[in-house]
Design a protein around this motif. Structure first.
Motif, PDB file in Angstrom:
ATOM      1  N   VAL A 348       0.823  -0.989  -0.030  1.00 19.67           N
ATOM      2  CA  VAL A 348       0.302  -0.465  -0.274  1.00 19.67           C
ATOM      3  C   VAL A 348       0.766   0.856   0.282  1.00 19.67           C
ATOM      4  CG1 VAL A 348      -2.186   1.270   1.427  1.00 19.67           C
ATOM      5  CG2 VAL A 348      -1.735  -1.274   1.025  1.00 19.67           C
ATOM      6  N   GLN A 349       1.943   1.377   1.052  1.00 19.92           N
ATOM      7  CA  GLN A 349       2.835   2.206   0.757  1.00 19.92           C
ATOM      8  C   GLN A 349       3.159   2.507  -0.495  1.00 19.92           C
ATOM      9  OE1 GLN A 349       4.995   1.026   4.643  1.00 19.92           O
ATOM     10  NE2 GLN A 349       3.900   1.992   6.249  1.00 19.92           N
ATOM     11  N   LYS A 350       4.446   1.379  -1.382  1.00 21.40           N
ATOM     12  CA  LYS A 350       4.763   1.084  -2.632  1.00 21.40           C
ATOM     13  C   LYS A 350       2.998   2.003  -3.681  1.00 21.40           C
ATOM     14  CE  LYS A 350       7.609  -1.267  -1.675  1.00 21.40           C
ATOM     15  NZ  LYS A 350       9.072  -0.894  -1.901  1.00 21.40           N
ATOM     16  N   GLY A 351       2.557   1.953  -3.234  1.00 23.47           N
ATOM     17  CA  GLY A 351       1.323   1.957  -4.340  1.00 23.47           C
ATOM     18  C   GLY A 351       0.549   3.406  -3.691  1.00 23.47           C
ATOM     19  N   PHE A 352       1.044   4.398  -3.067  1.00 22.50           N
ATOM     20  CA  PHE A 352       0.790   5.777  -2.553  1.00 22.50           C
ATOM     21  C   PHE A 352      -1.227   5.702  -2.223  1.00 22.50           C
ATOM     22  CE2 PHE A 352       4.343   6.542  -4.965  1.00 22.50           C
ATOM     23  CZ  PHE A 352       5.152   7.457  -4.291  1.00 22.50           C
ATOM     24  N   GLY A 353      -1.058   4.230  -1.769  1.00 18.88           N
ATOM     25  CA  GLY A 353      -2.148   4.718  -0.517  1.00 18.88           C
ATOM     26  C   GLY A 353      -3.475   3.110  -1.247  1.00 18.88           C
ATOM     27  N   TYR A 354      -2.771   2.633  -2.272  1.00 17.31           N
ATOM     28  CA  TYR A 354      -3.659   1.607  -2.932  1.00 17.31           C
ATOM     29  C   TYR A 354      -2.255  -0.243  -3.074  1.00 17.31           C
ATOM     30  CZ  TYR A 354      -7.271  -2.093  -5.479  1.00 17.31           C
ATOM     31  OH  TYR A 354      -7.530  -3.187  -5.561  1.00 17.31           O
ATOM     32  N   PRO A 355      -2.495  -1.413  -2.840  1.00 16.89           N
ATOM     33  CA  PRO A 355      -1.372  -2.237  -3.345  1.00 16.89           C
ATOM     34  C   PRO A 355      -0.879  -2.274  -4.698  1.00 16.89           C
ATOM     35  CG  PRO A 355      -2.437  -3.124  -2.044  1.00 16.89           C
ATOM     36  CD  PRO A 355      -3.454  -1.449  -1.917  1.00 16.89           C
ATOM     37  N   VAL A 356      -0.175  -1.944  -5.398  1.00 13.75           N
ATOM     38  CA  VAL A 356       0.922  -1.245  -6.353  1.00 13.75           C
ATOM     39  C   VAL A 356       0.252  -3.043  -6.988  1.00 13.75           C
ATOM     40  CG1 VAL A 356       3.365  -2.145  -5.335  1.00 13.75           C
ATOM     41  CG2 VAL A 356       2.897  -0.340  -7.943  1.00 13.75           C
ATOM     42  N   THR A 357       0.590  -3.991  -7.120  1.00 18.30           N
ATOM     43  CA  THR A 357       0.572  -5.501  -7.266  1.00 18.30           C
ATOM     44  C   THR A 357      -0.812  -5.609  -7.704  1.00 18.30           C
ATOM     45  OG1 THR A 357       2.315  -6.367  -5.948  1.00 18.30           O
ATOM     46  CG2 THR A 357       1.719  -7.436  -7.660  1.00 18.30           C
ATOM     47  N   LEU A 358      -1.644  -5.729  -7.860  1.00 19.07           N
ATOM     48  CA  LEU A 358      -3.220  -5.222  -7.345  1.00 19.07           C
ATOM     49  C   LEU A 358      -3.656  -3.831  -8.808  1.00 19.07           C
ATOM     50  CD1 LEU A 358      -5.118  -5.495  -3.950  1.00 19.07           C
ATOM     51  CD2 LEU A 358      -4.653  -7.468  -5.753  1.00 19.07           C
ATOM     52  N   ALA A 359      -3.001  -3.067  -8.640  1.00 19.31           N
ATOM     53  CA  ALA A 359      -3.452  -1.670  -9.548  1.00 19.31           C
ATOM     54  C   ALA A 359      -2.791  -2.285 -11.016  1.00 19.31           C
ATOM     55  CB  ALA A 359      -2.640  -0.004  -9.329  1.00 19.31           C
ATOM     56  N   GLU A 360      -0.844  -3.074 -10.749  1.00 16.77           N
ATOM     57  CA  GLU A 360      -0.784  -3.681 -12.064  1.00 16.77           C
ATOM     58  C   GLU A 360      -1.195  -4.555 -12.475  1.00 16.77           C
ATOM     59  OE1 GLU A 360       1.890  -1.375 -13.722  1.00 16.77           O
ATOM     60  OE2 GLU A 360       1.621  -0.217 -11.400  1.00 16.77           O
ATOM     61  N   ALA A 361      -2.108  -5.644 -11.861  1.00 19.53           N
ATOM     62  CA  ALA A 361      -2.684  -6.197 -12.165  1.00 19.53           C
ATOM     63  C   ALA A 361      -4.330  -6.466 -13.273  1.00 19.53           C
ATOM     64  CB  ALA A 361      -3.422  -7.368 -11.179  1.00 19.53           C
ATOM     65  N   HIS A 362      -4.809  -5.189 -12.479  1.00 23.24           N
ATOM     66  CA  HIS A 362      -5.905  -4.511 -13.095  1.00 23.24           C
ATOM     67  C   HIS A 362      -5.880  -3.697 -14.545  1.00 23.24           C
ATOM     68  CE1 HIS A 362      -9.743  -2.147 -13.041  1.00 23.24           C
ATOM     69  NE2 HIS A 362      -9.070  -1.051 -13.631  1.00 23.24           N
ATOM     70  N   ASN A 363      -4.478  -3.174 -14.446  1.00 26.20           N
ATOM     71  CA  ASN A 363      -4.273  -2.149 -15.398  1.00 26.20           C
ATOM     72  C   ASN A 363      -3.983  -3.579 -17.040  1.00 26.20           C
ATOM     73  OD1 ASN A 363      -4.283   0.321 -14.541  1.00 26.20           O
ATOM     74  ND2 ASN A 363      -2.173   0.050 -13.822  1.00 26.20           N
ATOM     75  N   GLN A 364      -3.438  -4.369 -16.417  1.00 19.88           N
ATOM     76  CA  GLN A 364      -2.712  -5.178 -17.667  1.00 19.88           C
ATOM     77  C   GLN A 364      -4.292  -6.323 -17.719  1.00 19.88           C
ATOM     78  OE1 GLN A 364       0.282  -6.218 -18.329  1.00 19.88           O
ATOM     79  NE2 GLN A 364       0.993  -4.841 -17.197  1.00 19.88           N
ATOM     80  N   ALA A 365      -4.796  -6.300 -16.965  1.00 24.58           N
ATOM     81  CA  ALA A 365      -6.711  -7.401 -17.380  1.00 24.58           C
ATOM     82  C   ALA A 365      -7.241  -5.950 -18.119  1.00 24.58           C
ATOM     83  CB  ALA A 365      -6.951  -7.531 -16.051  1.00 24.58           C
ATOM     84  N   VAL A 366      -7.394  -5.262 -17.814  1.00 22.79           N
ATOM     85  CA  VAL A 366      -8.706  -4.314 -18.058  1.00 22.79           C
ATOM     86  C   VAL A 366      -8.587  -4.061 -20.079  1.00 22.79           C
ATOM     87  CG1 VAL A 366      -7.459  -2.252 -18.044  1.00 22.79           C
ATOM     88  CG2 VAL A 366     -10.249  -1.823 -18.250  1.00 22.79           C
ATOM     89  N   VAL A 367      -9.367  -4.362 -20.487  1.00 23.45           N
ATOM     90  CA  VAL A 367     -10.243  -4.821 -21.576  1.00 23.45           C
ATOM     91  C   VAL A 367     -11.007  -3.162 -22.550  1.00 23.45           C
ATOM     92  CG1 VAL A 367     -11.447  -5.604 -23.811  1.00 23.45           C
ATOM     93  CG2 VAL A 367     -10.209  -7.205 -21.693  1.00 23.45           C
ATOM     94  N   ARG A 368      -9.874  -1.979 -22.905  1.00 24.76           N
ATOM     95  CA  ARG A 368     -10.629  -0.229 -23.164  1.00 24.76           C
ATOM     96  C   ARG A 368     -10.776  -0.956 -24.671  1.00 24.76           C
ATOM     97  NH1 ARG A 368      -4.992  -0.621 -20.904  1.00 24.76           N
ATOM     98  NH2 ARG A 368      -5.507   0.609 -18.766  1.00 24.76           N
ATOM     99  N   GLY A 369     -11.891   0.034 -24.594  1.00 24.76           N
ATOM    100  CA  GLY A 369     -12.409  -0.161 -26.006  1.00 24.76           C
ATOM    101  C   GLY A 369     -11.504  -0.341 -27.404  1.00 24.76           C
ATOM    102  N   GLY A 370     -10.425   0.237 -26.976  1.00 27.77           N
ATOM    103  CA  GLY A 370      -9.413  -0.101 -28.767  1.00 27.77           C
ATOM    104  C   GLY A 370      -8.918  -1.480 -28.879  1.00 27.77           C
TER     105      GLY A 370
END
Length: 405
Positions: A348-370
């Motif tokens: 959480v500290q490394k992610g400035f308020g939210y676990p950085v690993t979970l944030a990155e996993a979300h970014n890798q998973a998300v399917v955008r419009g393009g």
């Protein structure tokens, strides 16, 4: 198009409403704090009542004294954190083909080890009729079933990463892995609760198809000695506060069915609703501290088995109070439990308020419009190569993608 001028007219009284809610919340917190202090003095008696009486609500069982406050140790410089998260492209009869896609983001971050991270995603296209329509035999819509299957995939991929990182494959790698694990703790993180409440609504055969592979994946992590946590940000649970309703119950023996049949939030013991657990613990914990450990009493956990019962505690991570959940096999191993807490807080500290690993996993998973457009373009090419004709979206979908305005 959103008409902001019309919205502004409806929001004129919101500041006054929020001010009144803030004052009411202070009163509810004061009541809950007083009940917490009283419950601490007769905690064992209340736990006995909880376990022997018929309650109409789910109340967590405190495993430690209610006044427990523990400072979490910082994580060692060398450690590893893994996480998965999922996203999907929903099936639609208006697209060129009725299918859906699951995309599982995978992240492995090594700290203090001079090792490359893993940041990628693992897609799966589901198109066979036996997969698309299997859930209809239980009256479950394909879209709903797709979400359940995504939950399974997240757990299975997380276990695969845990086994790979721990090196528990083959005799020689196991010997090497033992030395690595002694020096480098590893944590597996998942976003959200480990209590799958939605399973309560599923028929037994459908529930088994979801829960069995998840528990098998957890067992793999247990064998690999990789602790797992479920991280809940902005949790709305009141499961821990519900324990205090035993203290506020006006009856000598709490029996909801006998004394308060049909009452829930209006019951006489509910004197601090709609207060949430995290709101109370925000006033009781200092940054870097955790509160007492609780065992969840959710009915669905009866199907989880002995080793996978779910425990939780509240952690002041700095920006908020997070609810952190653990399987029983993590809680009963002090080394794994302490490592799970310290690595979670550091994330959480490394992610400035939210676990950085979970944030990155979300970014890798998300399917955008393009990504969605390219997926269906690729599918269209394959269908044309296969000799199919009249390939394209419905007229409705094509028209909605354009505008005369």
């Amino acid at each position: 198009m959103l008409d902001l001028s019309k919205i502004a007219q409806q929001m004129q009284g919101i500041s006054h409403h929020l001010a009144k809610e803030a004052e009411a919340a202070k009163v509810r917190i004061a009541i809950a704090t007083q009940l917490l202090n009283q419950a601490h003095l007769q905690q064992s008696h209340l736990v006995e009542q909880l376990q022997t009486n018929n309650l109409g609500f789910a109340a967590a069982v405190p495993i430690e004294p209610l006044d427990t406050r523990v400072n979490i140790n910082p994580a060692p410089a060398a450690h590893t954190v893994i996480a998965t998260d999922g996203s999907q492209i929903n099936p639609s009869h208006h697209e060129i083909a009725y299918c859906y896609l699951l995309n599982i983001g995978r992240v492995v971050l090594h700290y203090g080890q001079s090792r490359f991270p893993l940041l990628d995603s693992q897609p799966e296209v589901i198109y066979r009729p036996e997969d698309l329509y299997a859930s209809r035999q239980w009256g479950i819509r394909t879209e709903e079933w797709m979400g359940h299957r995504r939950t399974v995939s997240e757990a299975v991929v997380l276990a695969e990463l845990g086994v790979e990182v721990s090196g528990r494959r083959g005799k020689k790698s196991r010997q090497l892995s033992l030395l690595q694990r002694l020096a480098v703790p590893t944590l597996a993180m998942t976003d959200g609760s480990l209590i799958y409440w939605f399973l309560d609504q599923l028929p037994a055969p459908a529930r088994d198809q979801i829960l069995d592979p998840i528990l098998a994946a957890w067992e793999q992590l247990r064998d690999a000695q990789v602790p797992m946590v479920g991280y809940l940000s902005a949790s709305r649970s009141s499961e821990a506060l519900n324990f205090l309703r035993l203290q506020s119950c006006p009856h000598d023996q709490p029996d909801c069915q006998k004394h308060c049949e049909g009452q829930t939030d209006g019951a006489p013991c509910q004197v601090f609703s709609p207060l949430r657990d995290v709101t109370l613990w925000a006033t009781l914990l200092e940054p870097g501290q955790r509160g007492p450990l609780f065992k969840s009493s959710a009915d669905i956990l009866q199907l989880y088995g002995d080793h996978h019962q779910i425990y939780f505690c509240h952690v002041h991570v700095g920006a908020e109070i997070a609810r952190v959940e653990f399987p029983e096999w993590v809680v009963t191993d002090k080394k794994l439990f302490d490592a799970a807490l310290s690595l979670t807080l550091t994330q959480v500290q490394k992610g400035f308020g939210y676990p950085v690993t979970l944030a990155e996993a979300h970014n890798q998973a998300v399917v955008r419009g393009g990504d969605r457009s390219r997926f269906f373009a690729l599918l269209e090419q394959q269908m044309i190569r296969a000799g199919l004709q009249n390939v394209g979206t419905s007229y409705k979908e094509a028209r909605k993608r354009g505008s005369i305005a």
